[in-house]
Scaffold this active site. Structure first.
Site, PDB file in Angstrom:
ATOM      1  CE  LYS A  38      -0.312  -0.427   5.023  1.00 45.05           C
ATOM      2  NZ  LYS A  38      -1.131  -0.969   6.123  1.00 45.05           N
ATOM      3  NE  ARG A 136      -6.352  -0.172  11.767  1.00 45.40           N
ATOM      4  CZ  ARG A 136      -5.139  -0.306  11.222  1.00 45.40           C
ATOM      5  NH1 ARG A 136      -4.238   0.649  11.391  1.00 45.40           N
ATOM      6  NH2 ARG A 136      -4.814  -1.365  10.529  1.00 45.40           N
ATOM      7  CE1 TYR A 264       9.188  32.674   2.721  1.00 45.68           C
ATOM      8  CE2 TYR A 264       9.347  30.268   2.743  1.00 45.68           C
ATOM      9  CZ  TYR A 264       9.140  31.457   2.058  1.00 45.68           C
ATOM     10  OH  TYR A 264       8.870  31.419   0.722  1.00 45.68           O
ATOM     11  CG  MET A 313       6.144  23.821  -0.995  1.00 42.43           C
ATOM     12  SD  MET A 313       4.893  24.622  -2.010  1.00 42.43           S
ATOM     13  CE  MET A 313       3.990  25.561  -0.794  1.00 42.43           C
TER      14      MET A 313
HETATM   15  C1  LIG Z   1      -0.221  -1.968   6.844  1.00 47.18           C
HETATM   16  C2  LIG Z   1      -0.732  -3.242   7.364  1.00 47.18           C
HETATM   17  C3  LIG Z   1       0.120  -4.361   7.510  1.00 47.18           C
HETATM   18  C4  LIG Z   1       1.625  -4.288   7.325  1.00 47.18           C
HETATM   19  O1  LIG Z   1       2.235  -3.964   8.556  1.00 47.18           O
HETATM   20  P1  LIG Z   1       3.829  -3.842   8.687  1.00 47.18           P
HETATM   21  O2  LIG Z   1       4.048  -3.500  10.108  1.00 47.18           O
HETATM   22  O3  LIG Z   1       4.248  -2.759   7.751  1.00 47.18           O
HETATM   23  O4  LIG Z   1       4.399  -5.169   8.291  1.00 47.18           O
HETATM   24  C5  LIG Z   1      -0.450  -5.570   7.873  1.00 47.18           C
HETATM   25  N1  LIG Z   1      -1.781  -5.674   8.092  1.00 47.18           N
HETATM   26  C6  LIG Z   1      -2.620  -4.624   8.009  1.00 47.18           C
HETATM   27  C7  LIG Z   1      -4.066  -4.803   8.290  1.00 47.18           C
HETATM   28  C8  LIG Z   1      -2.125  -3.370   7.654  1.00 47.18           C
HETATM   29  O5  LIG Z   1      -2.954  -2.314   7.575  1.00 47.18           O
END
Ligand SMILES: *Cc1c(COP(=O)(O)O)cnc(C)c1O
Length: 370
Positions: A38, A136, A264, A313
């Site tokens: 991701k 979550r 700045y 920036m």
């Molecule tokens: C992002 C994520 C992972 C990966 O976790 P890492 O600590 O980067 O290995 C695994 N499971 C879920 C549900 C995640 O959101």
């Protein structure tokens, strides 16, 4: 290696292969490997990383949003892709692209089943997420009550896996809580086996859990951070190789007299004659303002140079009074002499946030393994 002549994130595919093989070697042979790619493979490059991981033998991919999965399919990725956090508005695209949704609540599960039925799907692969303490996403045993019946009534979907996520797999002091999460997940898995009448895969381990709770690998692991070379702790970090190195260059050097100020808000004031180097890198590239005001620093000619004043920036300034350097010299922000975790921590953040935050305008340079 030639020196960087502009801001570059170098991505070392050899390091990726090393990390994949190191982590894979820890797992029993029958355990599948889901590579979490991701957020542009944690700020690297999702398509290039996906192709390499597919070649290395990854069994599954996971991304957060549907659009990320669509991009992988467009790029020719063929292995199964789990969408960790889809919305009902995405379900048509999920089916059109052979992506596999995480169904985390009764609302999304009902929505998905009704679309799958409308499109005459049979045994469409879906995944169920259980909330065992992260609070979550996912079903609790209570909110799951009506689900087995819904699943039995429809032949349009088939549960290929059920999973949960650990809230503190990197923290030794939360060991008891983590073991309870694993225990409760095991209970859920046993119950689900009976309710479904067939055997889905079960998984709960992220990177830290693969190392810290090897007894909990179940049928598959979901590994993100570790693939990119980080493990939320020194002993794991030492076995892995960071994939990304952020480099830049000195655009210009300014000589300040005592009393001169920088940038700045005039935050930095020279208390003595000072040499300042200006770099083409700023908060729009992912080096947030939090890293300025001497919180963090970079490496020039092998020496540490603090970031001074406010990060702009597209520009930041470093103090190089004590360093023998010139315009055009290479600068290393993280990777090499400075571990990304060290840089992240100096700014009060974590490796995940730093590396996923390197913005898409930073040029990626792929270093191929041989
Ligand atoms: C992002 C994520 C992972 C990966 O976790 P890492 O600590 O980067 O290995 C695994 N499971 C879920 C549900 C995640 O959101």
């Amino acid at each position: 290696m030639p020196e960087a002549q502009e801001t570059l994130l170098e991505i070392d595919l050899g390091a990726l292969a090393h990390n994949y093989k190191t982590i894979r070697a820890r797992l029993p042979d029958e355990v599948k490997f889901m590579a979490v790619i991701k957020a542009y493979a944690y700020g690297n490059d999702s398509v290039i990383m996906a192709k390499k991981l597919q070649d290395l033998g990854a069994d599954y991919f996971a991304v957060a949003y549907t659009y990320e999965g669509e991009r992988l399919r467009e790029a020719g990725i063929t292995i199964p892709i789990l969408i960790l956090h889809p919305q009902p508005v995405n379900f048509k695209n999920i089916i059109d692209n052979c992506l596999e949704p995480n169904l985390y609540s009764e609302r999304v599960l009902k929505d998905f089943i009704s679309l799958a039925e409308k499109l005459n799907q049979k045994d469409y692969p879906v995944h169920l997420k259980f909330n065992t303490g992260m609070n979550r996403l996912g079903f609790t045993p209570k909110s799951f009550k009506n689900i087995p019946e819904l699943l039995q009534k429809s032949s349009s979907v088939k549960v290929v896996s059920a999973f949960s996520h650990l809230a503190a797999s990197e923290a030794w002091k939360e060991r008891e809580f983590t073991l309870t999460q694993i225990y409760n997940f095991r209970k859920i898995a046993e119950g689900l086996l009976k309710q479904l009448g067939y055997q889905p895969m079960f998984h709960i381990c992220n990177t830290s859990a693969i190392f810290n709770y090897p007894e909990a690998t179940f049928d598959m692991v979901r590994c993100g951070l570790g693939l990119y070379g980080f493990g939320n702790g020194k002993s794991i970090d030492e076995q892995l190789k960071p994939v990304g190195t952020l480099k830049t260059i000195i655009s210009q050097i300014q000589e300040l007299d005592q009393g001169g100020t920088v940038g700045y808000g005039r935050i930095f004031k020279a208390t003595h004659p000072t040499r300042i180097a200006t770099l083409p890198l700023g908060h729009a590239d992912g080096i947030k303002r939090i890293f300025g005001r001497k919180k963090a620093g970079v490496y020039v000619q092998g020496e540490f140079a603090p970031i001074i004043g406010n990060v702009c920036m597209d520009i930041l300034m470093i103090d190089v009074t004590h360093i023998d350097c010139k315009e055009g010299d290479e600068v290393i922000v993280f990777g090499g002499p400075q571990h990304a975790t060290q840089f992240a921590n100096a700014g009060g953040t974590i490796t995940y946030e730093l590396i996923t935050g390197i913005s898409q305008r930073v040029k990626r340079k792929i270093l191929h393994d041989t």
